[in-house]
Write a protein that holds these residues in place. Structure first.
Motif, short mmCIF file in Angstrom:
data_model
loop_
_atom_site.label_atom_id
_atom_site.label_comp_id
_atom_site.label_asym_id
_atom_site.label_seq_id
_atom_site.Cartn_x
_atom_site.Cartn_y
_atom_site.Cartn_z
N ARG A 130 0.96 -1.30 0.08
CA ARG A 130 0.11 0.08 0.01
C ARG A 130 0.58 1.54 0.05
NH1 ARG A 130 -3.71 2.98 -1.67
NH2 ARG A 130 -4.83 4.68 -0.38
N VAL A 131 1.82 1.34 0.81
CA VAL A 131 2.44 2.29 0.93
C VAL A 131 3.61 2.77 -0.26
CG1 VAL A 131 4.70 3.44 1.67
CG2 VAL A 131 3.38 2.59 3.59
N LYS A 132 4.41 1.22 -0.96
CA LYS A 132 4.17 1.60 -2.07
C LYS A 132 3.21 2.15 -3.11
CE LYS A 132 7.00 -0.70 -5.89
NZ LYS A 132 8.00 0.39 -6.60
N GLN A 133 2.32 2.23 -3.49
CA GLN A 133 0.94 2.38 -4.52
C GLN A 133 1.27 3.92 -4.01
OE1 GLN A 133 -2.55 0.96 -3.22
NE2 GLN A 133 -3.41 0.71 -5.30
N ILE A 134 1.02 4.32 -2.86
CA ILE A 134 0.90 5.64 -2.71
C ILE A 134 2.07 7.08 -3.66
CG2 ILE A 134 0.69 7.67 -0.73
CD1 ILE A 134 -0.80 5.35 0.22
N ILE A 135 3.49 6.17 -2.84
CA ILE A 135 4.52 6.66 -3.74
C ILE A 135 4.69 6.62 -4.94
CG2 ILE A 135 7.31 6.43 -3.92
CD1 ILE A 135 7.20 5.47 -0.99
N ASP A 136 4.46 5.89 -6.08
CA ASP A 136 4.19 5.75 -7.41
C ASP A 136 3.12 6.00 -8.08
OD1 ASP A 136 6.92 3.36 -6.80
OD2 ASP A 136 5.14 1.84 -7.82
N SER A 137 2.15 6.37 -6.70
CA SER A 137 0.97 7.25 -7.71
C SER A 137 1.67 8.70 -8.04
CB SER A 137 -0.20 7.36 -7.20
OG SER A 137 0.09 7.71 -5.31
N GLY A 138 2.27 9.04 -6.67
CA GLY A 138 2.18 10.87 -7.19
C GLY A 138 1.50 11.51 -7.19
N ASP A 139 -0.06 10.93 -5.70
CA ASP A 139 -0.75 11.67 -5.00
C ASP A 139 -0.33 12.30 -3.85
OD1 ASP A 139 -2.69 10.45 -7.02
OD2 ASP A 139 -3.22 9.37 -5.56
N LEU A 140 0.46 12.23 -3.42
CA LEU A 140 1.28 13.19 -2.45
C LEU A 140 2.59 13.75 -2.26
CD1 LEU A 140 0.97 10.67 0.87
CD2 LEU A 140 -0.49 12.02 -0.62
N GLY A 141 2.94 14.13 -4.12
CA GLY A 141 3.89 14.84 -4.63
C GLY A 141 4.87 14.12 -4.94
N GLU A 142 6.24 14.93 -4.03
CA GLU A 142 7.85 14.06 -4.35
C GLU A 142 7.93 13.69 -3.41
OE1 GLU A 142 11.94 16.27 -4.97
OE2 GLU A 142 10.21 17.28 -5.33
N LEU A 143 8.87 12.09 -3.08
CA LEU A 143 9.62 11.70 -1.63
C LEU A 143 10.76 12.64 -1.74
CD1 LEU A 143 10.16 9.14 -0.09
CD2 LEU A 143 11.26 8.29 -1.50
N ILE A 144 10.71 13.39 -0.48
CA ILE A 144 11.35 13.53 -0.06
C ILE A 144 12.90 13.22 0.81
CG2 ILE A 144 11.77 15.96 1.71
CD1 ILE A 144 10.53 16.78 -0.85
N ALA A 145 11.84 12.39 2.01
CA ALA A 145 13.23 11.48 2.87
C ALA A 145 12.03 9.86 3.63
CB ALA A 145 13.14 12.47 4.08
N MET A 189 14.73 0.35 -0.77
CA MET A 189 15.45 0.49 -2.93
C MET A 189 13.99 0.02 -2.86
SD MET A 189 19.11 -1.04 -3.04
CE MET A 189 18.87 -2.87 -2.77
N TYR A 190 13.13 -0.93 -3.26
CA TYR A 190 12.00 -1.06 -3.24
C TYR A 190 11.38 0.22 -3.37
CZ TYR A 190 6.98 -3.44 -3.49
OH TYR A 190 6.48 -4.01 -4.26
N LEU A 191 11.20 0.74 -2.32
CA LEU A 191 10.22 1.62 -2.49
C LEU A 191 10.86 3.10 -2.97
CD1 LEU A 191 9.03 1.96 1.34
CD2 LEU A 191 7.73 1.09 -0.71
N ALA A 192 12.71 3.10 -3.20
CA ALA A 192 12.01 4.94 -3.31
C ALA A 192 13.89 4.25 -4.23
CB ALA A 192 12.83 5.56 -2.13
N GLY A 193 14.33 3.16 -4.74
CA GLY A 193 15.42 3.00 -5.20
C GLY A 193 16.64 3.13 -4.56
N LYS A 194 17.66 3.05 -6.07
CA LYS A 194 18.91 2.59 -5.22
C LYS A 194 19.54 3.55 -3.80
CE LYS A 194 21.06 0.07 -8.77
NZ LYS A 194 21.96 0.05 -9.98
N ILE A 195 20.35 3.08 -2.77
CA ILE A 195 20.71 4.11 -2.00
C ILE A 195 22.27 4.57 -2.23
CG2 ILE A 195 21.27 4.35 0.64
CD1 ILE A 195 18.64 2.15 0.92
N ASN A 196 22.64 5.83 -1.99
CA ASN A 196 24.11 6.02 -1.92
C ASN A 196 24.13 6.16 -0.85
OD1 ASN A 196 26.36 7.55 -2.93
ND2 ASN A 196 25.53 9.09 -3.66
N VAL A 197 25.56 5.30 -0.11
CA VAL A 197 25.23 5.39 1.64
C VAL A 197 26.89 6.78 1.75
CG1 VAL A 197 26.46 4.04 3.09
CG2 VAL A 197 25.57 2.96 1.33
N LYS A 198 26.07 7.47 2.66
CA LYS A 198 27.03 8.81 2.81
C LYS A 198 27.72 8.68 4.10
CE LYS A 198 26.11 11.37 -0.46
NZ LYS A 198 27.00 11.98 -1.93
N CYS A 199 26.75 8.31 5.06
CA CYS A 199 27.59 7.56 6.04
C CYS A 199 27.09 6.75 7.15
CB CYS A 199 27.40 8.58 7.41
SG CYS A 199 27.11 8.17 8.95
N GLY A 200 27.65 5.02 7.08
CA GLY A 200 27.38 4.17 8.07
C GLY A 200 28.58 3.98 9.16
#
Length: 321
Positions: A130-145, A189-200
């Motif tokens: 359900r979360v992925k469906q909402i993100i992908d629909s764009g109904d809530l706009g651009e993914l920020i965080a 990664m499923y919800l938002a795509g690949k991760i560029n690691v900045k800090c671990g």
């Protein structure tokens, strides 16, 4: 499910191998099961044959395989199954990152990767879908965080065993919280795509008295610039698994333990909370059905071999930071 001759090889009979065996026995008829294990199994249910070594297993003319042995063995077994034409489900993680470069290259370059997938089961959670469906629909706009947190208590994972003797507690068998709870990395990664690691940040707190790391924190960016934060541990109580997704016109909060999701829509001024119960067995059965009902695995709702490799690449980068 179509009726045809099927025989599945389950490699390993730890907690996951046992779950797969029981679910197949209970839910899928006319499937023969071969279990590869060094254990002495007695009174086992179903149409089952037990073998002790891989050569004996490969002589049984299996059509499918489930790889559920220690992660240090996954690359070799995955390649062997694919090279012998078996459609394959590999339990997570796909490998540990400690393997020799030639082993990893063997997996990366294998020709028929589309005949296997990786068992990151949270992709089968109805809340996550359900979360992925909402993100992908764009109904809530651009993914920020996007933030994902998971905390649990390792001694409770396998209450019938000394947790210090399990694979989770041993570096040599692919243990440690980064690999064992890599679900959260795949989930992001499923919800938002690949991760560029900045800090671990990785730590052995000493709370459990084990040799592996039991707490980790990852900060990064997606390819589109969204901020990623992941926090995982298996040295805390009570068990928690939740996330918060911020978008330009709203937010989504989910809790996989309490089984609820909250959706806020800024321009409408609304906030709605939904209960979404689900039996955890249903998530595993989705993977099992997908294994048997397909010969090529290309659905984005299941983790591909290439995506499984990328999860381990993230873990390697975290450990290098």
């Amino acid at each position: 499910m179509k009726n045809k001759s099927r025989k599945v090889l389950i490699c390993g009979y730890g907690s996951m191998g046992k779950k797969y065996h029981e679910l197949i026995t209970e839910n899928i008829k006319q499937v023969k099961i071969v279990i590869l294990t060094s254990q002495e199994l007695k009174g086992i249910r179903g149409n089952v044959e037990i073998v002790k070594d891989i050569n004996s297993a490969m002589s049984k003319d299996c059509t499918h395989a489930i790889i559920a042995n220690p992660a240090t063995m996954h690359i070799d077994y995955t390649c062997k199954m694919l090279n012998n034409g078996l459609n394959t489900l590999v339990e997570k993680p796909l490998f540990t990152g400690q393997e020799q470069d030639n082993q990893i290259k063997k997996l990366i370059t294998i020709k028929n990767k589309e005949n296997a997938f990786v068992g990151y089961v949270l992709r089968q959670d109805i809340i996550i879908k359900r979360v992925k469906q909402i993100i992908d629909s764009g109904d809530l706009g651009e993914l920020i965080a996007i933030d994902a947190k998971c905390g649990s208590w390792l001694p409770d994972w396998r209450p019938d065993r000394n947790y210090k003797e399990t694979v989770s507690a041993k570096n040599s068998q692919g243990g440690g919280v980064l690999l064992e709870l890599s679900h959260e990395i795949d989930l992001i990664m499923y919800l938002a795509g690949k991760i560029n690691v900045k800090c671990g940040l990785v730590r052995n707190t000493g709370i459990l008295g084990i040799e592996t790391e039991d707490l980790a924190s990852i900060t990064g960016l997606t390819e589109k610039g969204a901020i990623v934060n992941i926090g995982i541990d298996f040295c805390s109580k009570p068990t928690k698994r939740y996330g918060v997704i911020k978008l330009s016109n709203g937010s989504i909060s989910y809790d996989l333990i309490q089984r609820d999701v909250v959706i806020d829509v800024y321009n409408k001024g609304t906030s709605n909370k939904y209960k979404m119960p689900q039996d955890s067995k249903e998530r595993l059965m989705n993977q099992i059905n997908y294994l048997f009902e397909n010969t090529v695995y290309q659905s984005k709702d299941f983790c591909s071999i290439d995506e499984g490799i990328e999860v381990v690449n993230v873990i390697r980068k975290v450990k290098e930071k």
